[in-house]
Design an enzyme around this catalytic site. Structure first.
Site, PDB file in Angstrom:
ATOM      1  N   TYR A  99       0.419  -0.855   0.451  1.00 57.03           N
ATOM      2  CA  TYR A  99      -0.569   0.095   0.327  1.00 57.03           C
ATOM      3  C   TYR A  99       0.803   1.394  -0.185  1.00 57.03           C
ATOM      4  CZ  TYR A  99      -2.491   3.988   1.553  1.00 57.03           C
ATOM      5  OH  TYR A  99      -3.363   5.246   2.496  1.00 57.03           O
ATOM      6  N   ASP A 171      -0.007  -7.199   7.215  1.00 61.67           N
ATOM      7  CA  ASP A 171      -1.056  -6.789   6.973  1.00 61.67           C
ATOM      8  C   ASP A 171      -2.224  -7.520   6.209  1.00 61.67           C
ATOM      9  OD1 ASP A 171      -3.390  -4.721   6.188  1.00 61.67           O
ATOM     10  OD2 ASP A 171      -1.480  -2.954   5.063  1.00 61.67           O
ATOM     11  N   LYS A 196     -11.083  -0.092   6.300  1.00 63.02           N
ATOM     12  CA  LYS A 196     -11.765  -1.051   5.794  1.00 63.02           C
ATOM     13  C   LYS A 196     -13.022  -2.137   5.791  1.00 63.02           C
ATOM     14  CE  LYS A 196      -7.983   1.522   4.003  1.00 63.02           C
ATOM     15  NZ  LYS A 196      -8.823   2.611   3.304  1.00 63.02           N
TER      16      LYS A 196
HETATM   17  N1  PLP Z   1      -3.009  -1.142   5.018  1.00 63.83           N
HETATM   18  C1  PLP Z   1      -3.579  -1.212   3.915  1.00 63.83           C
HETATM   19  C2  PLP Z   1      -3.954  -2.555   3.183  1.00 63.83           C
HETATM   20  C3  PLP Z   1      -4.359   0.148   3.292  1.00 63.83           C
HETATM   21  O1  PLP Z   1      -5.496  -0.471   1.911  1.00 63.83           O
HETATM   22  C4  PLP Z   1      -5.264   1.237   3.733  1.00 63.83           C
HETATM   23  C5  PLP Z   1      -4.927   2.386   3.103  1.00 63.83           C
HETATM   24  O2  PLP Z   1      -6.027   2.141   2.457  1.00 63.83           O
HETATM   25  C6  PLP Z   1      -4.191   1.076   5.184  1.00 63.83           C
HETATM   26  C7  PLP Z   1      -3.109  -0.050   5.433  1.00 63.83           C
HETATM   27  C8  PLP Z   1      -3.988   1.902   5.541  1.00 63.83           C
HETATM   28  O3  PLP Z   1      -5.001   1.896   5.891  1.00 63.83           O
HETATM   29  P1  PLP Z   1      -5.764   3.867   6.841  1.00 63.83           P
HETATM   30  O4  PLP Z   1      -6.021   4.777   5.459  1.00 63.83           O
HETATM   31  O5  PLP Z   1      -7.146   3.673   7.480  1.00 63.83           O
HETATM   32  O6  PLP Z   1      -4.063   4.495   7.454  1.00 63.83           O
END
Ligand code: PLP
Length: 372
Positions: A99, A171, A196
């Site tokens: 990401y 993750d 999400k």
């Molecule tokens: N990890 C993944 C796989 C993501 O898709 C995202 C955001 O799109 C994040 C972490 C970060 O999350 P946040 O937007 O709540 O900071």
């Protein structure tokens, strides 16, 4: 107990004061001390702890089979909580296709702090092995990855790391505890952007780290949570917990819908390639099958005729909403590269879909019309 039952009940108890089946949102920032100065309720200040946050953290421990959890104000803050628990001069291995926001965090903020990162293709275990240095302290994986849906061998990574005493983090945002349980494959820490699928309704920002052990490393993460103060509000914890109650049903429908849409896209003459681990043609399919119970709701696809055609498709859809993020009830479409800034992970002709809970035939009809 099966995961469907756990998602409904984990971290749940009736409110002892009122008997309310759904515990109230506790907004107080501070808690009364006893006459002897003790904290009778176990709470002293909401940055340190809060009943809604505790319930949410306990829920995720139960769902993932972990010993401890720390909730943060976003998925990004959760990742940073882990990076800050390392020391300047430490080295981490992270996916080249991760990401983009967390990659940027490593490249900009954490590099200034002298945390060194090697970005490698984590789907290739040999590349991961070769990247290990004497100061490597963490291997960070993201599977399936955002946006290319790369599938990393969770057990393979855990095995490599264990041999040399390196911590591992997965993750698992795209998998959720319903489809993928990384602790079963030996991972030490799990990250979810609760923004999400766990929240599930596009109405909160949050993140959480779950740890297999309540060890010294987790204690440092907890310190960063409580002393750093990047904590979620009681209301966001309540919303996340509420979302989790329907997670199993939602993930089933997201996965069914995404499979149907991916198959449609794969057969369309104007589509160059489709990235969805549920497709037999996907290079990560058999691995995904071995570590996931279904393949989730995210799809990426490349269109023939490049960026302009991709924009055109996104401009014509009627049911899909043009927006970033994922995991809500509504389907979203996004030209990913133009969102990722200066050094995009995504190719120019790539569209990312977050497949929602609508009828799959309606989604397919919408895309079919837009592709014409
Ligand atoms: N990890 C993944 C796989 C993501 O898709 C995202 C955001 O799109 C994040 C972490 C970060 O999350 P946040 O937007 O709540 O900071």
């Amino acid at each position: 107990m099966n995961i469907e039952t756990k998602t409904v009940h984990a971290g749940s108890h009736a409110d002892p004061a009122s008997g309310a089946v759904i515990p109230p949102i506790v907004l107080s920032s501070t808690y009364q001390r006893g006459s002897d100065g003790s904290y009778e309720s176990g709470y002293k200040y909401s940055r340190h702890n809060n009943p809604n946050r505790l319930a949410f953290e306990q829920c995720l421990c139960e769902l993932e089979g972990g010993k401890a959890a720390a909730a943060f104000a976003s998925g990004s803050a959760a990742a940073m909580g882990v990076f800050l628990a390392l020391k300047p001069g430490d080295h981490i291995i992270a996916p080249a296709g991760m990401y983009h926001g967390v990659a940027l965090q490593l490249r900009t903020i954490m590099s200034n702090w002298n945390l060194q990162t090697s970005f490698v293709n984590t789907t290739n275990l040999d590349e991961v092995k070769s990247a290990i240095k004497s100061n490597t302290r963490l291997i960070f994986i993201e599977t399936p990855s955002n946006p290319m849906m790369d599938v990393t061998d969770i057990a393979g990574i855990s095995e490599i790391a264990k041999k040399v005493g390196i911590k591992t983090l997965c993750d698992s945002t795209f998998g959720t505890p319903v489809l993928q349980q990384p602790f079963k494959f030996g991972i030490d820490l799990i990250l979810h952007a609760t923004t999400k699928y766990l929240g599930g309704h596009s109405d909160l920002i949050g993140g959480i780290i779950i740890s297999r052990e309540e060890d010294e490393f987790f204690t440092r993460i907890k310190e960063i949570q409580t002393l750093g103060g990047g904590v979620p509000s009681p209301f966001d914890c309540y919303l996340a917990l509420r979302g989790i109650r329907t997670l199993a049903l939602r993930m089933q429908k997201h996965s069914e819908n995404a499979m149907a849409v991916a198959e449609f896209l794969e057969s369309h003459p104007d589509v160059e390639s489709v990235f969805y681990p549920g497709l037999k043609s996907n290079s990560g399919h058999s691995l995904a099958k071995s570590q996931m119970s279904a393949f989730g709701g995210m799809i990426a696809f490349k269109v023939k005729d490049g960026k302009e055609k991709a924009f055109k498709i996104a401009s014509k859809v009627k049911i899909f909403t043009r927006a970033t993020s994922l995991g809500g009830t509504e389907s979203l479409i996004e030209h990913r590269a133009s969102m990722e800034g200066a050094n995009p992970v995504s190719p120019d002709n790539l569209l990312r879909l977050s497949i929602g809970l609508e009828n799959a035939n309606d989604l397919i009809e919408d895309l079919n019309f837009a592709l014409k």
